[in-house]
Design a protein around this motif. Structure first.
Motif, PDB file in Angstrom:
ATOM      1  N   LEU A   1      47.345 -24.081 -12.553  1.00 47.74           N
ATOM      2  CA  LEU A   1      46.859 -23.645 -13.857  1.00 47.74           C
ATOM      3  C   LEU A   1      48.023 -23.540 -14.840  1.00 47.74           C
ATOM      4  O   LEU A   1      49.115 -23.124 -14.465  1.00 47.74           O
ATOM      5  N   PRO A   2      47.806 -23.892 -16.101  1.00 50.87           N
ATOM      6  CA  PRO A   2      48.845 -23.635 -17.104  1.00 50.87           C
ATOM      7  C   PRO A   2      48.956 -22.131 -17.352  1.00 50.87           C
ATOM      8  O   PRO A   2      47.998 -21.387 -17.123  1.00 50.87           O
ATOM      9  N   SER A   3      50.098 -21.702 -17.812  1.00 51.01           N
ATOM     10  CA  SER A   3      50.262 -20.281 -18.134  1.00 51.01           C
ATOM     11  C   SER A   3      49.737 -19.952 -19.526  1.00 51.01           C
ATOM     12  O   SER A   3      49.517 -18.791 -19.863  1.00 51.01           O
TER      13      SER A   3
ATOM     14  N   GLU B   1      48.866 -23.848 -24.609  1.00 53.35           N
ATOM     15  CA  GLU B   1      49.908 -24.754 -25.100  1.00 53.35           C
ATOM     16  C   GLU B   1      50.528 -25.572 -23.975  1.00 53.35           C
ATOM     17  O   GLU B   1      50.965 -26.709 -24.195  1.00 53.35           O
ATOM     18  N   ASP B   2      50.537 -25.045 -22.774  1.00 52.26           N
ATOM     19  CA  ASP B   2      51.136 -25.756 -21.638  1.00 52.26           C
ATOM     20  C   ASP B   2      50.350 -26.995 -21.228  1.00 52.26           C
ATOM     21  O   ASP B   2      50.845 -27.817 -20.452  1.00 52.26           O
ATOM     22  N   LEU B   3      49.119 -27.155 -21.748  1.00 57.16           N
ATOM     23  CA  LEU B   3      48.361 -28.369 -21.440  1.00 57.16           C
ATOM     24  C   LEU B   3      49.020 -29.619 -22.022  1.00 57.16           C
ATOM     25  O   LEU B   3      48.677 -30.740 -21.644  1.00 57.16           O
ATOM     26  N   SER B   4      49.979 -29.436 -22.907  1.00 60.63           N
ATOM     27  CA  SER B   4      50.708 -30.596 -23.434  1.00 60.63           C
ATOM     28  C   SER B   4      51.677 -31.177 -22.410  1.00 60.63           C
ATOM     29  O   SER B   4      52.185 -32.288 -22.592  1.00 60.63           O
TER      30      SER B   4
ATOM     31  N   LEU C   1      42.614 -26.388 -29.320  1.00 61.78           N
ATOM     32  CA  LEU C   1      43.781 -27.269 -29.169  1.00 61.78           C
ATOM     33  C   LEU C   1      44.477 -27.482 -30.503  1.00 61.78           C
ATOM     34  O   LEU C   1      45.712 -27.494 -30.583  1.00 61.78           O
ATOM     35  N   ARG C   2      43.691 -27.625 -31.544  1.00 59.67           N
ATOM     36  CA  ARG C   2      44.282 -27.791 -32.872  1.00 59.67           C
ATOM     37  C   ARG C   2      45.007 -26.515 -33.297  1.00 59.67           C
ATOM     38  O   ARG C   2      46.135 -26.565 -33.800  1.00 59.67           O
ATOM     39  N   SER C   3      44.372 -25.359 -33.095  1.00 58.29           N
ATOM     40  CA  SER C   3      44.996 -24.093 -33.476  1.00 58.29           C
ATOM     41  C   SER C   3      46.261 -23.818 -32.674  1.00 58.29           C
ATOM     42  O   SER C   3      47.202 -23.199 -33.178  1.00 58.29           O
ATOM     43  N   ALA C   4      46.281 -24.280 -31.419  1.00 52.79           N
ATOM     44  CA  ALA C   4      47.461 -24.083 -30.568  1.00 52.79           C
ATOM     45  C   ALA C   4      48.594 -25.031 -30.919  1.00 52.79           C
ATOM     46  O   ALA C   4      49.703 -24.903 -30.382  1.00 52.79           O
ATOM     47  N   GLY C   5      48.311 -25.980 -31.803  1.00 49.32           N
ATOM     48  CA  GLY C   5      49.351 -26.895 -32.266  1.00 49.32           C
ATOM     49  C   GLY C   5      49.660 -28.041 -31.325  1.00 49.32           C
ATOM     50  O   GLY C   5      50.723 -28.667 -31.446  1.00 49.32           O
TER      51      GLY C   5
ATOM     52  N   ALA D   1      42.565 -31.276 -15.779  1.00 51.59           N
ATOM     53  CA  ALA D   1      42.264 -29.955 -16.323  1.00 51.59           C
ATOM     54  C   ALA D   1      41.014 -30.054 -17.174  1.00 51.59           C
ATOM     55  O   ALA D   1      40.581 -31.147 -17.567  1.00 51.59           O
ATOM     56  N   GLY D   2      40.425 -28.916 -17.448  1.00 51.80           N
ATOM     57  CA  GLY D   2      39.262 -28.867 -18.321  1.00 51.80           C
ATOM     58  C   GLY D   2      39.268 -27.584 -19.132  1.00 51.80           C
ATOM     59  O   GLY D   2      39.742 -26.542 -18.658  1.00 51.80           O
ATOM     60  N   ILE D   3      38.770 -27.685 -20.342  1.00 57.23           N
ATOM     61  CA  ILE D   3      38.571 -26.504 -21.190  1.00 57.23           C
ATOM     62  C   ILE D   3      37.061 -26.336 -21.280  1.00 57.23           C
ATOM     63  O   ILE D   3      36.370 -27.134 -21.928  1.00 57.23           O
TER      64      ILE D   3
END
Length: 267
Positions: free
Chosen positions: A132-134, A137-140, A165-169, A198-200
């Motif tokens: 899992l990402p922490s 943003e780590d999904l990048s 995703l957009r808000s997270a930059g 991964a999935g959101i």
């Protein structure tokens, strides 16, 4: 079949979009007209994020409303268009308010029957063998080669994921890796089947994995996922549909929804 996303344009918010605002009630049963009827069978069109929660609620709703439910799950946008075109559902449970407003504007909604039953949350999950990402943003990171979301064009959870995703930059860095499910349940399946790293997705579909099995997405990154339902007119099951929707609003229904991560309807 997987559908990859190149560019998504015009993804709006989860509001009521164009047209007059919809009035949401807290006592659905009180709005029943004299010619509305009860039925031993209830056809429900429900957003895909409700699959686990609504099946858990089914025995209590059926007993309370003296009916047998037949439920079709899908993306809210697709279900709303089917209902607006005459599909024979008696109750529509959407994952946002905009598609309830679409049904109201089509003239198919029973009077004083639209109600907000909860607010959903987004969560990140990963396939077996991928940590899992922490943070979102780590999904990048390059290890997440494909990221599943529901199609934002007609699925509220997909729209919220895209906005997050957009808000997270990081949207510009991951947009080419996005894989679209027809609904949020299919996005979960892509991850579980190993077709996406991964999935959101909807928290309600993955909360059973425990706190170590998903990453909760901060609500500040997207518009609230305000979930609403509406009774369909002219079905000869309007009173039964009102009963079922009211059950979701009442304390017993709200307690069950809370166990699937939904926040209170009246908060």
């Amino acid at each position: 079949m997987l559908v990859f996303l190149a560019t998504i344009a015009g993804c709006g918010t989860g509001g009521d979009r164009a047209g007059p605002p919809v009035a949401y009630v807290t006592d659905v049963a009180a709005g029943a007209a004299a010619d509305e009827r009860s039925s031993p069978r209830l056809a429900v069109a429900a957003a895909a994020d409700l699959r686990l929660a609504l099946e858990a609620l089914r025995p209590a709703i059926e007993a309370h409303c003296a009916t047998a439910m037949t439920t079709t799950y899908g993306s809210s946008g697709q279900l709303a268009r089917q209902i607006s075109s005459g599909a024979p559902f008696a109750l529509f449970l959407s994952a946002d308010t905009s598609y309830v407003a679409e049904v109201v504007r089509s003239g198919r909604a029973a009077p004083a029957s639209a109600a907000i039953y909860g607010r959903g949350r987004l969560a990140v999950v990963t396939r077996a063998g991928v940590p899992l990402p922490s943070s979102l943003e780590d999904l990048s990171d390059a290890r997440y080669r494909t990221i599943a979301i529901a199609n934002p064009d007609h699925a509220p959870y997909g729209r919220a994921a895209y906005d997050a995703l957009r808000s997270a930059g990081i949207l510009d860095r991951v947009e080419g890796r996005l894989v679209l499910g027809e609904n949020v349940r299919q996005a979960v399946e892509y991850v579980d089947n190993g077709n996406a790293d991964a999935g959101i997705v909807a928290l309600a579909l993955v909360i059973g994995r425990g706190a170590d099995g998903y990453l909760l997405v901060p609500q500040a990154l997207h518009e609230p996922i305000t979930q609403a339902g509406v009774v369909i007119r002219g079905t000869e099951a309007e009173r039964t549909a009102r009963c079922a929707l009211q059950y979701l609003l009442d304390p017993g229904g709200q307690r069950v929804l809370a166990t699937y991560g939904f926040e209170p309807a009246r908060e």
